[in-house]
Scaffold this motif. Sequence first.
Motif, PDB file in Angstrom:
ATOM      1  N   LEU A  51       0.816  -1.216   0.000  1.00 54.70           N
ATOM      2  CA  LEU A  51       0.000   0.000   0.000  1.00 54.70           C
ATOM      3  C   LEU A  51       0.847   1.261   0.000  1.00 54.70           C
ATOM      4  CD1 LEU A  51      -2.778  -1.079   2.530  1.00 54.70           C
ATOM      5  CD2 LEU A  51      -3.023  -0.813   0.059  1.00 54.70           C
ATOM      6  N   ARG A  56      -4.235   2.263  -3.474  1.00 54.06           N
ATOM      7  CA  ARG A  56      -5.310   2.673  -2.575  1.00 54.06           C
ATOM      8  C   ARG A  56      -6.433   1.651  -2.702  1.00 54.06           C
ATOM      9  NH1 ARG A  56      -4.937   7.625  -0.335  1.00 54.06           N
ATOM     10  NH2 ARG A  56      -3.343   9.042  -1.144  1.00 54.06           N
ATOM     11  N   SER A  58      -9.352   1.533  -1.573  1.00 51.61           N
ATOM     12  CA  SER A  58     -10.691   2.071  -1.823  1.00 51.61           C
ATOM     13  C   SER A  58     -10.913   2.400  -3.293  1.00 51.61           C
ATOM     14  CB  SER A  58     -10.912   3.329  -0.977  1.00 51.61           C
ATOM     15  OG  SER A  58      -9.935   4.315  -1.289  1.00 51.61           O
ATOM     16  N   GLU A  59      -9.833   2.530  -4.073  1.00 54.17           N
ATOM     17  CA  GLU A  59      -9.959   2.875  -5.488  1.00 54.17           C
ATOM     18  C   GLU A  59      -9.997   1.640  -6.396  1.00 54.17           C
ATOM     19  OE1 GLU A  59      -6.656   5.376  -6.256  1.00 54.17           O
ATOM     20  OE2 GLU A  59      -7.430   7.098  -5.099  1.00 54.17           O
ATOM     21  N   CYS A 157      -0.882   5.048   6.022  1.00 56.23           N
ATOM     22  CA  CYS A 157      -1.658   4.180   5.135  1.00 56.23           C
ATOM     23  C   CYS A 157      -3.067   3.928   5.654  1.00 56.23           C
ATOM     24  CB  CYS A 157      -0.943   2.842   4.931  1.00 56.23           C
ATOM     25  SG  CYS A 157       0.638   2.984   4.089  1.00 56.23           S
TER      26      CYS A 157
END
Length: 443
Positions: A51, A56, A58-59, A157
């Motif tokens: 990470l 990311r 969430s993307e 992160c």
Amino acid sequence: MESQQSRKVYRVVLTGGPCGGKTTGQSRLCTFFENLGWKVFRVPETATVLLSGGIRFSELSEEDAMKFQENLLKTMVQIENTFFELADTCSRNCLIICDRGAMDASAFISKDKWEYLLGKNYWNEIELRDTRYNHIIHMVSAANGAQAFYTLEDHSCRSEGVSLAQELDQNAAAAWIGHPYFDVIDNTTNFEQKIRRMIECVCHKLGVDTGDRLKVNARKRKFLVQGPLPPDEAFPKFSDFDVVHHYLQTSTPHMQARLRKRGQNGHWSYIHTIRRPAVENQVVEVKTQLSQRDYQNLQAQVDESHFTVYKTRRCFIVTVNFVRRGSEENLDQPEICQQSQYFQLDIYQEPGHERCKGLMLLETYTSLDDEGIKKCLPKFLNVVDEVTGKPEYSMFNLSLKEDWKNSKKYCSYMPVNGQDPHLVKLARQKSQPCQHINGNAST
């Protein structure tokens, strides 16, 4: 040298939700076993490595998230195997500390998708969970039971709020249910005691005798030792370490940050420590293991108002015999017992401030009362005074370049054992002059 049959190899996973003390726990566990003469390997957290490279979660699309978890697990297994194979051929007792383990991946995807990954790669939970690791320890997130200490300040992160952190913590714990040796370290005690409970848990499973130094009511005691240092033959079996401390600049005078380099024979480990201001009468120290490169980079932040501190740290165990009164049925048959106490003797080395010349400080963690610890103090050392909590024996103050009377950085109160019991700074003018036996320290 220990035989391959008698030596121990122990694989422990430290897992948990955000801000649970996992990082500090790894550092303290590592130091504890190194002091016992064990070889310690620390397996880095694979997810953080990936990470931090720009991913990311969430993307990611649902398909990409699945690929990420699959590749993360493959990478984790390969990294772990590298350390496991090194441990298998090590001639010493060996502890492998894994920052999370294979089952943690199951906490971030649905059960159906997890089972799909298992089938696709011919994995099974018995091998990934039960036979791969000897011991699983879940460090409960501060979001569950210690919300005042929940922060994302040092977690670049992470971005979870308290509610999400609580959910992730519960999922991380559930992922390991079924392992034969699974312990949960919650937040029912303060942070220092939480870390001790974790270390004691590992020692108990391994059958390592820690005496009383990890008990919940144990506290750090510090004693002044008068020189000269006795010859090596006067000591029980010991290990010597070279230790170098650098204090770093901080954004607030109420926070302390330092680097520590600790090693033997040119092989070093590196620790970054931040001591935060008191919250709810607790002073929390966050310890992070560093690479050599990170250590060198952080040296650019060295606080020039402090000397670099050089020490030799000698670690040893003193065992004393005592007589315990017999039971009611056998009052005339007292029992001969033993008390083992673990000590660290810090021997200050040059270069440094004149106040540190010849200084030797003995430290131990114990729940013994004053009379009990007096009996256990090493008889081969000339212990002249207890200096627990005295600011003139704090390494922060000892390393200051300025005379203490003129220094605005002199810290006139010192938290003891993670606690700030007074919450009131002692007036500097009331501090007693520091009369080091072999030095020339004065306020």
